[in-house]
Each structure stands twice: as C-alpha cells, then as structure tokens.
Design an enzyme around this catalytic site. Structure first.
Site, PDB file in Angstrom:
ATOM      1  N   HIS A 110       0.850  -1.190   0.000  1.00  0.00           N
ATOM      2  CA  HIS A 110       0.000   0.000   0.000  1.00  0.00           C
ATOM      3  C   HIS A 110       0.889   1.245   0.000  1.00  0.00           C
ATOM      4  O   HIS A 110       1.861   1.305   0.753  1.00  0.00           O
ATOM      5  CB  HIS A 110      -0.908  -0.021   1.240  1.00  0.00           C
ATOM      6  CG  HIS A 110      -1.852   1.132   1.292  1.00  0.00           C
ATOM      7  ND1 HIS A 110      -2.974   1.206   0.494  1.00  0.00           N
ATOM      8  CD2 HIS A 110      -1.827   2.281   2.011  1.00  0.00           C
ATOM      9  CE1 HIS A 110      -3.608   2.352   0.735  1.00  0.00           C
ATOM     10  NE2 HIS A 110      -2.931   3.015   1.657  1.00  0.00           N
ATOM     11  N   SER A 137       3.882   0.612   2.683  1.00  0.00           N
ATOM     12  CA  SER A 137       3.779  -0.441   3.704  1.00  0.00           C
ATOM     13  C   SER A 137       3.421  -1.761   3.052  1.00  0.00           C
ATOM     14  O   SER A 137       2.631  -1.794   2.102  1.00  0.00           O
ATOM     15  CB  SER A 137       2.646  -0.130   4.685  1.00  0.00           C
ATOM     16  OG  SER A 137       2.714   1.187   5.169  1.00  0.00           O
ATOM     17  N   ASP A 146      -6.928  -2.436   4.127  1.00  0.00           N
ATOM     18  CA  ASP A 146      -5.633  -1.852   4.531  1.00  0.00           C
ATOM     19  C   ASP A 146      -5.422  -1.823   6.044  1.00  0.00           C
ATOM     20  O   ASP A 146      -4.823  -0.879   6.581  1.00  0.00           O
ATOM     21  CB  ASP A 146      -5.482  -0.419   3.970  1.00  0.00           C
ATOM     22  CG  ASP A 146      -5.582  -0.382   2.448  1.00  0.00           C
ATOM     23  OD1 ASP A 146      -5.159  -1.365   1.815  1.00  0.00           O
ATOM     24  OD2 ASP A 146      -6.085   0.615   1.901  1.00  0.00           O
TER      25      ASP A 146
HETATM   26  C1  GRF Z   1       1.159   0.536  -6.096  1.00  0.00           C
HETATM   27  O1  GRF Z   1       1.333   1.885  -5.810  1.00  0.00           O
HETATM   28  C2  GRF Z   1       0.727  -0.205  -4.890  1.00  0.00           C
HETATM   29  O2  GRF Z   1       1.212   0.339  -3.694  1.00  0.00           O
HETATM   30  C3  GRF Z   1      -0.779  -0.067  -4.935  1.00  0.00           C
HETATM   31  O3  GRF Z   1      -1.087  -0.152  -6.298  1.00  0.00           O
HETATM   32  C4  GRF Z   1       0.027   0.288  -7.076  1.00  0.00           C
HETATM   33  C5  GRF Z   1       0.338  -0.799  -8.058  1.00  0.00           C
HETATM   34  O4  GRF Z   1       1.298  -0.395  -9.000  1.00  0.00           O
HETATM   35  N1  GRF Z   1      -1.428  -1.075  -4.133  1.00  0.00           N
HETATM   36  P1  GRF Z   1       1.984  -1.449  -9.967  1.00  0.00           P
HETATM   37  O5  GRF Z   1       0.882  -2.049 -10.815  1.00  0.00           O
HETATM   38  O6  GRF Z   1       2.695  -2.434  -9.132  1.00  0.00           O
HETATM   39  O7  GRF Z   1       2.924  -0.621 -10.784  1.00  0.00           O
END
Ligand code: GRF
Length: 316
Positions: A110, A137, A146
């Site tokens: 997250h 996190s 979350d």
């Molecule tokens: C990331 O920022 C992650 O923290 C959130 O969704 C985004 C996914 O990005 N849960 P990616 O597809 O891994 O580039």
C-alpha cells in the site's frame, strides 16, 4: 529447502509484480512465482509475466458476482500450487470468504505509511496534510481494508514542490525495494528454527505454572518442579527437522497420527510411544492447532490439583 510458491494478483502496470519476479530469479530467494492473475485482461503486467514464462490467468470481474469471481481466482491459485498470495495493485475488494481462505498467507503493498491514508489518493493526502514524509507499507490482508498487521515500511521524504505524481513515482521505487524483501522474510520465518521455537515458547509458557529448561540440548517445557509436556526438536541427531514433541495416549494414537499424515507426524527417536513429533517446518503450521496440542499435553502431565483448578476456572 522448498521455496514458497507465490501467486500475484494485479490489475494494472504490474511494476511491483515485476520487482517480485526479478527478485525471485536470485538463487537465494526463498520464493518463486507460480502464477500472475488479473481481473483486467488488458493489464500490462500480464504481458511482462508471460514473457518471463510465468503462468498467467485473466478473468474480468464484469458481470460476475464478487464471490463467484473470487472463487474462480481461488481455484486457479490453488491449481497453480500457490502457498501464498501477493496482492500488487489488485484493485478489487476481496470477499470475506476469499480473505479467510488465505488468512496469514496473503500480503498487500500500500502506498502510504499505514495506518495513515488507507484507500486511494494517498500521495495527495500526505501533501495536503503538510507531511514531511510519505512512504509505503506491506501488510497482511484481513477483511478490513488496509488494516492487517504491518510487516514492513519504507519512509520517503516529501520534497518541496512535489506533486502527487512525482511523489508516487518515488514511492514506487521504495515499494520495489520493500515488497521483495518483506515477502522473503515473511515466507522464511515459517521455516526458520529460531522463529518457530519462539512461537512454541509463547504458547507453551501460556500454560499454567510452566517453565522452560534445556534438556538434551532441546528447549523443553514443563510444569514448575514437575513433569515435562513439550520439547522443540531442532535438527536432532542431524535429522534436519524442526518439530514439536508432545504427549499422546500411546502407540495406537501414535500410529494413527502417522498414518493420517506421514510427512507431518513421526515417532520421535528415544521418546517411546507416549510422544509424537509434529513437524513445524513444512511452511503451513496451524498455530491454533499447536496451542491445542500443547494444552492437551500439559493436561496429560499436570497434577490433579492443577487440572481441577483449571476445570473450575473453565466453568466461569
Ligand atoms: C502501487 O502503488 C501499490 O502500492 C498499490 O497499487 C500500485 C500498483 O502499482 N497497491 P503497480 O501495478 O505495481 O505498478
């Protein structure tokens, strides 16, 4: 040692998925990726995974009931032989049934320093609040969004003039460092003798009037001044196993247990028929069950005056 098998769920770019996948190529990495699945058949990350020779699965969630869609995902994950699920930008709220099935074995990343800024728009929220630091996190997934235990975080300084997009890009770099590391630690501890011993210690010393000594080189738990009810066997005579030894009723129960699961249960050498060895290092130990074993074993050796006290307490 067998590697943990990870199914990654994505909805978009899949850069975190790629970070996990590349980390898994290192020979020392304690996990391997067995599946990349998505609710978005157009997810860029699917192409990356396929090009790397990883099994992929896409099933749009449109026009399908949430529970049914989750069940389809679950089936594929099980079919791929996954032991853990890593959510990496999976933009679906998961049904309680799905979360329950993977409880303790599903992680998520997250883009905020939880418990701050759950949900979406985390970067703008951090900037608007005038925070000095943002970050990311990795946490265990529970039914509440979350909110599961945080396993690791990286702080990222907010630079003057940062926009949400600029900050998001920098936090992503931190995410790519954090996720592979935390996942590796998490899957390793399930087979780490020191971590397993600490888990047993916590449960054994929760039994009334119990203490710990070292016996024949093993952590050993007993009733103070009384009999022993549990041992942790650590590579005993080089058998390579980490196991919990507890009391049982005798040869018949011992044979039945071994018969029910030959990998998990064994007859501990030098302990005779009154004990059973339960492997703790198979990666899927059910700790509630180990707690029950310890309570039962404690009861088998506890003096009457103690068990009576427990029974009376249990009535209230
Ligand atoms: C990331 O920022 C992650 O923290 C959130 O969704 C985004 C996914 O990005 N849960 P990616 O597809 O891994 O580039």
């Amino acid at each position: 040692m067998a590697k943990a098998k990870i199914a990654i769920l994505i909805s978009g770019a899949g850069t975190n998925m790629a970070a996990l996948l590349y980390a898994a190529k290192h020979p020392d990495c304690p996990y391997e990726i067995v599946l990349v699945a998505s609710n978005n058949p157009q997810a860029e990350g699917l192409k990356i995974a396929a090009a790397e020779g990883i099994e992929t699965f896409a099933q749009s969630h449109e026009h399908i009931d949430r529970a049914v869609h989750d069940a389809m995902m679950h089936d594929r994950i099980v079919h791929a032989g996954a032991t853990h699920v890593a959510l990496a930008g999976y933009m679906r709220i998961l049904s309680e049934a799905f979360v329950e099935k993977w409880e303790g074995r599903m992680l998520n990343i997250h883009p905020s320093l939880l418990p701050r800024y759950k949900g979406l728009n985390t970067h703008q929220s951090a900037i608007d609040a005038g925070d000095q630091v943002a970050g990311c996190s990795v946490h265990l997934v529970t039914a509440e969004l979350d909110s599961g235990s945080v396993l690791g975080q990286i702080e990222v300084a907010i630079v003057e003039g940062d926009t949400a997009d600029i900050l998001a890009a920098r936090v992503k770099m931190a995410e790519h460092q954090l996720y592979p590391r935390v996942l590796a630690e998490y899957v390793s501890r399930a087979i780490d003798p020191a971590w397993l011993t600490a888990k047993v210690r916590e449960l054994a010393l929760a039994q009334p009037e119990s203490d710990e000594v070292t016996s024949h080189g093993m952590p050993c738990f007993g009733i103070i001044g009384g009999k022993k009810f549990a041992y942790v066997s650590l590579d005993h005579h080089g058998d390579g196993k980490t196991a919990l030894l507890v009391k049982i009723s005798g040869a018949e129960e011992q044979a039945m247990l071994i018969d029910s699961d030959e990998e998990r249960y064994y007859r501990p050498a030098y302990f005779g028929d009154g004990w059973i060895g339960i492997r703790l290092d198979l990666g899927d130990t059910d700790w509630d069950h180990m707690g029950e074993w310890l309570a039962k074993s404690w009861r088998a050796v506890a003096p009457k005056k103690l068990t009576k006290l427990m029974d009376v307490a249990g009535e209230f």
